[in-house]
Design a protein around this motif. Structure first.
Motif, short mmCIF file in Angstrom:
data_model
loop_
_atom_site.label_atom_id
_atom_site.label_comp_id
_atom_site.label_asym_id
_atom_site.label_seq_id
_atom_site.Cartn_x
_atom_site.Cartn_y
_atom_site.Cartn_z
N ALA A 80 0.82 -1.21 0.00
CA ALA A 80 0.00 0.00 0.00
C ALA A 80 0.86 1.26 0.00
CB ALA A 80 -0.94 -0.01 1.21
N ILE A 208 -6.30 -0.45 -2.06
CA ILE A 208 -5.18 -1.40 -2.04
C ILE A 208 -5.19 -2.19 -0.74
CG2 ILE A 208 -2.66 -1.60 -2.06
CD1 ILE A 208 -2.61 0.94 -3.78
N ASP A 211 -7.88 -4.78 -0.81
CA ASP A 211 -7.94 -5.64 -2.00
C ASP A 211 -7.78 -7.11 -1.61
OD1 ASP A 211 -8.05 -6.47 -4.60
OD2 ASP A 211 -5.93 -6.07 -5.01
#
Length: 280
Positions: A80, A208, A211
């Motif tokens: 990230a 992110i 995810d």
């Protein structure tokens, strides 16, 4: 009924509606927090137990031994932070180029970039997997990091639209003073778009961090799994044992980084929304 009374009644109704909406949105989070400090038997109690008689914080210690939670956090932070920091820089540079610089076929290239947003991810999922497999990147963090380093199409579009409202006279005056393109970007453009960058950065970071699809495609071994995969494994393992307090404790830990990022950048996000409203 006078105009002031009508306004007061309208405001009260709006407040009640918004309050009900806020309660509906925050209730699952409060339930998650409450469940993480409950006993197992209290999770399914009727009527629901929102505030347990005795707070059990043992699950917050147990989660570190129940699975590779620490390595999952580390891997998620690596992915990230690297993607959002480098990708935000490349996205803002690209947005500056599309908004303020002149070069051949600029509009056609921008339209092609926007058109790529319409391609469903499943259509490129298999070709991407084959490409990364030939490069030997499967079961590493590289497939999650490298594509994002080149920018985010949504961020480029958002920042480009934001920059179009910046007067060209400022850029032209800096050019006359002898400023290079990089100085135009770093000293003039970037300070103007910081609120917009902050708003897009937190949205991208959240995407992110949360995810699940990409990591489950490329990552296999427990050492390389991101936090979301670790929590999914917790859910698969401990839901059978009805150990929902442990699952909720792990989910609270996963939520904290996003919450911290929001608290840090909330001023810039509010400024971005306010400025966009004024300019719109």
């Amino acid at each position: 009924m006078s105009h002031s009374q009508k306004t007061k009644v309208t405001n009260i109704i709006i407040f009640i509606v918004l309050a009900l909406g806020a309660i509906a949105m925050i209730a699952p989070l409060l339930w998650m927090l409450s469940t993480s400090v409950k006993e197992k038997q209290d999770v399914f109690a009727l009527p629901p137990v929102w505030i347990p008689e005795v707070f059990q914080f043992g699950k917050y210690k147990e989660i570190w031994e129940a699975g590779p939670l620490l390595s999952g956090i580390k891997n998620s932070v690596i992915v990230a932070v690297s993607v959002t920091v480098v990708g935000t820089f490349t996205s803002s540079v690209a947005a500056f180029a599309f908004a303020k610089l002149r070069f051949p076929h600029k509009n056609k290239l921008f339209l092609a970039l926007i058109a790529s947003m319409m391609i469903p991810y499943p259509t490129v999922m298999i070709p991407q997997f084959m490409m990364f497999s030939k490069l030997g990147w499967i079961d590493t963090l590289l497939p999650l990091i490298v594509p994002g380093l080149f920018g985010n199409v949504v961020m480029i579009f958002f920042l480009r639209q934001y920059l179009l409202s910046v007067p060209d006279a400022i850029i032209e005056a800096a050019k006359i003073d002898g400023s290079s393109y990089f100085r135009l970007y770093s000293s003039i453009t970037f300070p103007l778009i910081k609120p917009a960058v902050a708003a897009q950065l937190i949205l991208w970071f959240m995407g992110i961090w949360n995810d699940y699809l990409a990591p489950i495609i490329y990552l296999n071994s427990p050492e390389t799994q991101t936090l979301q995969l670790v929590i999914a494994n917790f859910n698969a393992t401990y839901a059978i044992q009805t150990d929902y307090p442990l699952i909720m404790a792990a989910s609270i830990i996963a939520l904290l980084p996003v919450l911290i990022i929001f608290l840090i950048f909330q001023k810039q996000i509010i400024e971005s929304v306010a400025i966009s409203g004024v300019k719109g």
